[in-house]
Design a protein around this motif. Sequence first.
Motif, PDB file in Angstrom:
ATOM      1  N   GLY B  22     -46.782  -9.141  36.883  1.00 44.03           N
ATOM      2  CA  GLY B  22     -46.702 -10.940  36.361  1.00 44.03           C
ATOM      3  C   GLY B  22     -45.793  -9.479  34.868  1.00 44.03           C
ATOM      4  N   VAL B  23     -46.683  -9.064  34.463  1.00 47.60           N
ATOM      5  CA  VAL B  23     -47.322  -7.377  33.348  1.00 47.60           C
ATOM      6  C   VAL B  23     -45.877  -6.987  33.479  1.00 47.60           C
ATOM      7  CG1 VAL B  23     -48.319  -5.690  32.350  1.00 47.60           C
ATOM      8  CG2 VAL B  23     -49.144  -7.985  32.376  1.00 47.60           C
ATOM      9  N   TYR B  24     -45.887  -5.967  34.865  1.00 52.24           N
ATOM     10  CA  TYR B  24     -45.431  -4.543  35.829  1.00 52.24           C
ATOM     11  C   TYR B  24     -43.961  -5.675  35.792  1.00 52.24           C
ATOM     12  CZ  TYR B  24     -43.231  -2.163  39.015  1.00 52.24           C
ATOM     13  OH  TYR B  24     -42.026  -1.645  39.461  1.00 52.24           O
ATOM     14  N   LEU B  25     -43.888  -6.570  35.996  1.00 48.73           N
ATOM     15  CA  LEU B  25     -42.398  -7.320  35.832  1.00 48.73           C
ATOM     16  C   LEU B  25     -41.876  -6.960  34.709  1.00 48.73           C
ATOM     17  CD1 LEU B  25     -42.483 -10.053  38.331  1.00 48.73           C
ATOM     18  CD2 LEU B  25     -40.526  -8.941  38.458  1.00 48.73           C
ATOM     19  N   THR B  26     -42.607  -7.608  33.063  1.00 46.96           N
ATOM     20  CA  THR B  26     -41.063  -8.007  32.236  1.00 46.96           C
ATOM     21  C   THR B  26     -41.419  -5.949  31.649  1.00 46.96           C
ATOM     22  OG1 THR B  26     -43.596  -7.810  31.494  1.00 46.96           O
ATOM     23  CG2 THR B  26     -42.354  -9.779  31.729  1.00 46.96           C
ATOM     24  N   PHE B  27     -42.841  -5.979  31.453  1.00 43.15           N
ATOM     25  CA  PHE B  27     -43.110  -4.011  31.209  1.00 43.15           C
ATOM     26  C   PHE B  27     -41.975  -2.503  31.903  1.00 43.15           C
ATOM     27  CE2 PHE B  27     -46.052  -0.609  30.020  1.00 43.15           C
ATOM     28  CZ  PHE B  27     -45.894  -0.420  28.586  1.00 43.15           C
ATOM     29  N   THR B  36     -46.700 -12.350  25.536  1.00 37.74           N
ATOM     30  CA  THR B  36     -46.677 -14.101  26.172  1.00 37.74           C
ATOM     31  C   THR B  36     -48.023 -14.401  26.599  1.00 37.74           C
ATOM     32  OG1 THR B  36     -44.336 -14.363  25.733  1.00 37.74           O
ATOM     33  CG2 THR B  36     -45.543 -15.992  26.005  1.00 37.74           C
ATOM     34  N   VAL B  37     -48.195 -13.255  27.471  1.00 35.89           N
ATOM     35  CA  VAL B  37     -49.443 -13.274  28.604  1.00 35.89           C
ATOM     36  C   VAL B  37     -50.448 -13.925  27.627  1.00 35.89           C
ATOM     37  CG1 VAL B  37     -48.087 -11.952  30.225  1.00 35.89           C
ATOM     38  CG2 VAL B  37     -50.080 -11.237  28.327  1.00 35.89           C
ATOM     39  N   ASP B  38     -51.042 -13.316  26.810  1.00 30.24           N
ATOM     40  CA  ASP B  38     -52.635 -13.400  26.733  1.00 30.24           C
ATOM     41  C   ASP B  38     -52.559 -15.699  26.210  1.00 30.24           C
ATOM     42  OD1 ASP B  38     -52.722 -11.439  26.021  1.00 30.24           O
ATOM     43  OD2 ASP B  38     -53.656 -11.393  24.205  1.00 30.24           O
ATOM     44  N   ILE B 215     -52.886  -9.293  27.519  1.00 28.35           N
ATOM     45  CA  ILE B 215     -52.294  -8.356  28.114  1.00 28.35           C
ATOM     46  C   ILE B 215     -52.972  -6.454  28.506  1.00 28.35           C
ATOM     47  CG2 ILE B 215     -51.795  -7.976  25.447  1.00 28.35           C
ATOM     48  CD1 ILE B 215     -48.923  -7.739  27.886  1.00 28.35           C
ATOM     49  N   VAL B 216     -53.625  -6.192  27.394  1.00 24.70           N
ATOM     50  CA  VAL B 216     -54.367  -5.343  27.390  1.00 24.70           C
ATOM     51  C   VAL B 216     -54.701  -5.111  28.947  1.00 24.70           C
ATOM     52  CG1 VAL B 216     -56.038  -3.277  26.676  1.00 24.70           C
ATOM     53  CG2 VAL B 216     -54.989  -5.214  25.125  1.00 24.70           C
ATOM     54  N   VAL B 217     -55.701  -5.977  29.591  1.00 23.24           N
ATOM     55  CA  VAL B 217     -56.117  -5.786  31.117  1.00 23.24           C
ATOM     56  C   VAL B 217     -54.733  -5.156  31.906  1.00 23.24           C
ATOM     57  CG1 VAL B 217     -56.934  -6.947  32.148  1.00 23.24           C
ATOM     58  CG2 VAL B 217     -57.493  -6.962  30.290  1.00 23.24           C
ATOM     59  N   GLY B 218     -52.984  -6.228  32.150  1.00 23.73           N
ATOM     60  CA  GLY B 218     -52.704  -6.292  32.821  1.00 23.73           C
ATOM     61  C   GLY B 218     -52.057  -4.599  32.556  1.00 23.73           C
ATOM     62  N   SER B 266     -72.977  -3.047  23.668  1.00 25.90           N
ATOM     63  CA  SER B 266     -71.962  -2.880  22.902  1.00 25.90           C
ATOM     64  C   SER B 266     -70.600  -2.045  23.111  1.00 25.90           C
ATOM     65  CB  SER B 266     -72.162  -3.254  21.164  1.00 25.90           C
ATOM     66  OG  SER B 266     -73.366  -1.792  21.330  1.00 25.90           O
ATOM     67  N   ASP B 267     -71.339  -1.104  23.984  1.00 21.41           N
ATOM     68  CA  ASP B 267     -70.574  -0.536  23.627  1.00 21.41           C
ATOM     69  C   ASP B 267     -69.189   0.029  24.962  1.00 21.41           C
ATOM     70  OD1 ASP B 267     -72.023   1.370  22.715  1.00 21.41           O
ATOM     71  OD2 ASP B 267     -73.367   2.121  24.190  1.00 21.41           O
ATOM     72  N   LEU B 268     -69.283  -1.287  26.339  1.00 26.62           N
ATOM     73  CA  LEU B 268     -68.671  -1.898  27.007  1.00 26.62           C
ATOM     74  C   LEU B 268     -67.479  -1.517  26.983  1.00 26.62           C
ATOM     75  CD1 LEU B 268     -68.143  -3.183  29.685  1.00 26.62           C
ATOM     76  CD2 LEU B 268     -67.816  -5.263  28.487  1.00 26.62           C
ATOM     77  N   ASN B 269     -66.326  -1.855  25.443  1.00 21.63           N
ATOM     78  CA  ASN B 269     -65.342  -1.533  25.821  1.00 21.63           C
ATOM     79  C   ASN B 269     -64.442  -0.568  25.675  1.00 21.63           C
ATOM     80  OD1 ASN B 269     -64.519  -3.999  25.739  1.00 21.63           O
ATOM     81  ND2 ASN B 269     -64.321  -4.168  23.282  1.00 21.63           N
ATOM     82  N   LEU B 270     -65.440   0.640  24.696  1.00 21.92           N
ATOM     83  CA  LEU B 270     -65.598   2.137  24.790  1.00 21.92           C
ATOM     84  C   LEU B 270     -65.695   2.718  25.983  1.00 21.92           C
ATOM     85  CD1 LEU B 270     -65.514   4.986  23.208  1.00 21.92           C
ATOM     86  CD2 LEU B 270     -67.909   5.034  23.282  1.00 21.92           C
ATOM     87  N   ILE B 271     -66.395   2.271  27.414  1.00 19.48           N
ATOM     88  CA  ILE B 271     -66.954   3.039  28.027  1.00 19.48           C
ATOM     89  C   ILE B 271     -65.523   2.866  29.368  1.00 19.48           C
ATOM     90  CG2 ILE B 271     -68.395   2.846  30.353  1.00 19.48           C
ATOM     91  CD1 ILE B 271     -71.256   1.899  28.204  1.00 19.48           C
ATOM     92  N   THR B 272     -65.363   1.536  29.625  1.00 22.76           N
ATOM     93  CA  THR B 272     -63.824   1.032  30.198  1.00 22.76           C
ATOM     94  C   THR B 272     -63.158   1.563  29.641  1.00 22.76           C
ATOM     95  OG1 THR B 272     -64.780  -1.247  30.036  1.00 22.76           O
ATOM     96  CG2 THR B 272     -62.903  -0.875  30.670  1.00 22.76           C
ATOM     97  N   ALA B 273     -62.662   1.599  28.477  1.00 25.03           N
ATOM     98  CA  ALA B 273     -61.282   2.566  28.048  1.00 25.03           C
ATOM     99  C   ALA B 273     -61.544   3.913  27.895  1.00 25.03           C
ATOM    100  CB  ALA B 273     -61.479   2.613  26.090  1.00 25.03           C
ATOM    101  N   VAL B 274     -63.054   4.469  28.454  1.00 27.76           N
ATOM    102  CA  VAL B 274     -63.307   6.137  28.743  1.00 27.76           C
ATOM    103  C   VAL B 274     -63.217   6.590  30.245  1.00 27.76           C
ATOM    104  CG1 VAL B 274     -64.562   8.060  29.343  1.00 27.76           C
ATOM    105  CG2 VAL B 274     -64.357   6.618  27.013  1.00 27.76           C
ATOM    106  N   LEU B 275     -62.702   4.896  30.926  1.00 26.24           N
ATOM    107  CA  LEU B 275     -62.864   5.094  32.635  1.00 26.24           C
ATOM    108  C   LEU B 275     -61.523   4.919  32.914  1.00 26.24           C
ATOM    109  CD1 LEU B 275     -65.853   2.987  33.668  1.00 26.24           C
ATOM    110  CD2 LEU B 275     -65.739   5.852  34.163  1.00 26.24           C
TER     111      LEU B 275
END
Lengths: 319, 299
Positions: B22-27, B36-38, B215-218, B266-275
Amino acid sequence: MNLNSVLKVIALSTVVLCTSLYAKPVYVATTAIVEHPALDAVRDGIKAVLNENGYTGDQLKFTYESAQGQPAIAAQIARKMVGDAPDVIVAIATPSAQAAVSASRDIPVVFSAVTDPVGAKLVPRLIQPGGNVTGLSDMVNVKQHLALIKEFVPNLKTVGVPYNPGEANSVAIVNALKEAAVEMGITIVESPAPKSSDVMIASKQLIGKVDAIYCPTDNTIISAFEAVVKVGIDAQVPVFAADTGSVERGAVAAVGYDYGDLGRQTGEIVIRILKGEKPGDIDVKMADGTSLFVNTTMAAKMGVKVPADVLARATQIIK
Amino acid sequence: MSLYAFLGTLEIGLIYGLVAIGVYLTFRILDFPDLTVDGSFTLGAAVAATLIVAGQNPYLATLCGTLAASCAGLVTAWLNLRFNILHLLASILTMTALYTINLRVMGKPNVALIMEPTVLSPFEGILPDMYMKVIFVAVCAIVGGLLVAWFLRTQYGLAMRAVGSNKRMAQANGIVVTEKVYVGLALSNGLVGLAGALFAQTNGFADSTMGIGTIVVGLAAVIIGESLLASRSMLVIVMSCIVGSVLYRFAVSMALNADFLGFQASDLNLITAVLVALALVFPKLRNEWKAKRAIKEQI
């Protein structure tokens, strides 16, 4: 391989197996939807009770994951925990508990800090819930709370409640408040704050309309509690809270449990399961709250007197 | 990683694969960053869950959730096209409105589906639950992907792609631009709403907060997929969205298992972002190495 060496191998492996069984630690996996002081206190309370009951050091494997506020990650954490096959899964707050219950078929799940476990379909009933789920409800005693506010503000007519309408726990509390308030001749004024950045404005909007502000156990409000306190001081309206932990952060007073207490009561349920009781046979416990916290400095700053008998009853006085 | 966690990660990745498409279609296709997807992710879940609790057929409920989310996409397109509101802002407005609408639809912030019939009920008992769920969502994601890839290769789909890459040229060639944007946003948000409805049913709840960060995940899934599977074939591109989404979920899973490195919950978001960042950087570095080697060989 001759018979002798076969026997040796068997003997040796038996010894290894026995020792490994004996040394197998108890494995308690905990998860929460988000990290903030109250929910962290629940986790720490659980661990403290486990430690006090002899589950320490090598005897206890205790893990903790936070979903960072995202239900999709809560679902992933639930799958991970079920796959790790702990002895007990402890899930703190509603979405985490639902994800855990939905993922687990036979691993016992103990929920905590869930206000309405039946409404959230975690258990079919509170008494003898059956299945593999039980836990602790943190539904607050709103009548007791309104009575406490009335002791500070004898002419109490209106109470303002900032809360996040997107949080199941808070909506349940506000509904209970409205019911209790009718009986006591008090009007509840709601002020929604969907994000923690809205908390300041939501509390300001109550000024002029209310005699006191009461903050429920709402994750959004509690994470921005200082904003409410500031409005209370500026406008000379006393701020009360549903959890005693918030008194240290600036509420005039609160009666109930602190979240550490909640964790301790959750930990006791965990221990009953570790000792062999079936979760389905353990009634869902309503959190006990007996502690009364008073913040005398804040009372003065917000322009209310602390009644003498409240001060005498207080379990903790913060200056 | 245990088998159960592996299958669970795969399952959530596949569901969000629909979000990624879905995100690919719009973005990417329409060049319309759509937040809107959120809201529409939650709307799909909220409508489906409410109808299921009210006793409706889960398949009908899922369809209604999908259609409701499509309508949310139409509202964003309408705000943008009819009133010239900037696309980003139009979608933020719809998303904000949807927060309230979702609460109204559910009547409360959280609807539980544990014990309720779901789209999986007819298949109960064929295979253990954890396999059945993965197979079901894999079929949904792959069928969804195939249909979108097929659609993008039709005359109509080609016209939509032309709108995204060069609006003026498309208009000059007689393509009705506005209609393509309406259809694209409805399709995109419909897929997202379907994902929301499936997520609610496989995980046992719809919650007012569940759409936050969709939206971020997509986007992450789209970009990971693109950087690992570069291609010009529509089929490969659409499927790479699903692959990207699954890889993103495995990145989160790795972050969850990172305790041994001294990381905290609590480091989850940072680690995910780095990966995710590593996934983005790697293809670029690989291309640079290739280019350098080519130059050396020439010398």
